[in-house]
Scaffold this motif. Structure first.
Motif, PDB file in Angstrom:
ATOM      1  N   LEU A 105      36.950  51.064  40.745  1.00 59.27           N
ATOM      2  CA  LEU A 105      35.805  50.803  39.874  1.00 59.27           C
ATOM      3  C   LEU A 105      35.992  49.548  39.027  1.00 59.27           C
ATOM      4  CD1 LEU A 105      34.795  54.354  38.604  1.00 59.27           C
ATOM      5  CD2 LEU A 105      33.319  52.744  39.822  1.00 59.27           C
ATOM      6  N   ALA A 106      37.226  49.164  38.767  1.00 58.20           N
ATOM      7  CA  ALA A 106      37.474  47.954  37.985  1.00 58.20           C
ATOM      8  C   ALA A 106      36.950  46.715  38.697  1.00 58.20           C
ATOM      9  CB  ALA A 106      38.962  47.806  37.697  1.00 58.20           C
ATOM     10  N   ASP A 107      36.800  46.788  40.026  1.00 59.35           N
ATOM     11  CA  ASP A 107      36.305  45.663  40.807  1.00 59.35           C
ATOM     12  C   ASP A 107      34.818  45.764  41.115  1.00 59.35           C
ATOM     13  OD1 ASP A 107      38.918  44.631  40.972  1.00 59.35           O
ATOM     14  OD2 ASP A 107      39.359  45.913  42.706  1.00 59.35           O
ATOM     15  N   ASP A 108      34.175  46.803  40.595  1.00 58.26           N
ATOM     16  CA  ASP A 108      32.771  47.052  40.916  1.00 58.26           C
ATOM     17  C   ASP A 108      31.860  46.107  40.123  1.00 58.26           C
ATOM     18  OD1 ASP A 108      30.053  48.511  40.648  1.00 58.26           O
ATOM     19  OD2 ASP A 108      31.094  49.717  42.145  1.00 58.26           O
ATOM     20  N   ARG A 109      30.860  45.554  40.784  1.00 57.58           N
ATOM     21  CA  ARG A 109      29.965  44.615  40.104  1.00 57.58           C
ATOM     22  C   ARG A 109      29.143  45.290  39.010  1.00 57.58           C
ATOM     23  NH1 ARG A 109      27.911  45.540  45.167  1.00 57.58           N
ATOM     24  NH2 ARG A 109      25.726  46.224  45.363  1.00 57.58           N
TER      25      ARG A 109
END
Length: 279
Positions: free
Chosen positions: A181-185
């Protein structure tokens, strides 16, 4: 210098209202041990959010603002100021709402104005933004997608809000979603809105969010406290938890606005279309 200890929660809530109250009770108890004076719980903390955004067949339980469930929340809060989202019943209408309670009474409430996708199949829409006084300062409330519109926070700031509490059930991307989720836009957008709204209005910003999954939705957590300069003082990141920070609200607003006062330096005559423009 009077400092306020405030906290924003990332936690999972669902249709089990009794279970939700159990979680709320534990979170308030934890916050009380930590000396928290203002606590923000997520959107739909009482009864859960929608299982999807295509017209959820199973609606959250509809609660009256003057009903026994909000009275129970008031009792749990005691002298703490607590904000929590719920589905509000008003006659035949249902609203996605947030209530702020403390000191034995309802201090203020807000009905979500901006509705994404097909949320309007489940809720009616609110029609405005109004700040109100509390024992910890003047507060403005908004819910989730409301923060995507600069006019929402600006309306509250112009009404004297020192602290804006935004409660959310903000999910991650529904297409091309990364495992982390840390990489989710959509996590990035959630965080950008929080920081931008605090900075452009030079207010303290408290952002709570759902965690975990519910139906087809996976929530980004990212509860946080942001200062009037747009700096994140505390965050849960993409995990459940409670972000806690101490801030001298009056002094922080005065310092932020001393040289470059974004509210003071506005030129409303230069952008009249804001009052009437539609697309």
């Amino acid at each position: 210098m009077t400092r306020i200890r405030m906290a924003a929660v990332a936690e999972a809530f669902d249709r089990d209202l009794e279970g939700d109250f159990g979680r709320v009770e534990k979170l308030i108890a934890q916050a009380r041990v930590d000396g928290v004076q203002l606590l923000a719980l997520p959107e739909a903390a009482l009864g859960g959010y929608l299982a999807d955004l295509e017209g959820d067949a199973e609606k959250p339980p509809a609660l009256r603002l003057d009903g026994p469930e909000i009275a129970r929340l008031i009792t749990l809060a005691g002298d703490m100021v607590v904000c929590a989202g719920f589905c509000e019943a008003d006659g035949d209408r249902r609203y996605n709402s947030v209530v702020c309670v403390g000191g034995g009474r309802v201090l203020g409430s807000h009905r979500k104005v901006h509705q994404p996708l097909r949320e309007n199949a489940s809720y009616d829409s609110g029609d405005g933004f109004t700040a109100f006084d509390t024992p910890v300062g003047r507060i403005g409330l908004m819910i989730c997608y409301d923060k995507a519109f600069p006019e929402s926070a600006r309306s509250l700031a112009l009404d004297g809000a020192e602290i804006i509490v935004c409660v959310s059930a903000w999910p991650g991307s529904r297409t091309g979603a990364p495992a982390d989720l840390a990489d989710d836009r959509w996590t990035r957008r959630f965080d950008l809105f929080d920081r931008a709204r605090a900075l452009e209005n030079q207010v303290v910003w408290l952002s709570a969010n759902q965690s975990g999954t519910f139906g087809s939705l996976r929530f980004v957590c990212s509860a946080k406290v942001v200062d009037p300069g747009g700096d994140v003082l505390a965050t849960t990141g993409t995990a459940p938890g409670m972000a806690i920070a101490d801030i001298a609200v009056t002094e922080a607003l005065t310092t932020a606005r001393r040289s470059m006062g974004h509210l003071r330096d506005r030129r409303p005559d230069a952008y009249p279309m804001l009052a009437s423009s539609t697309i």
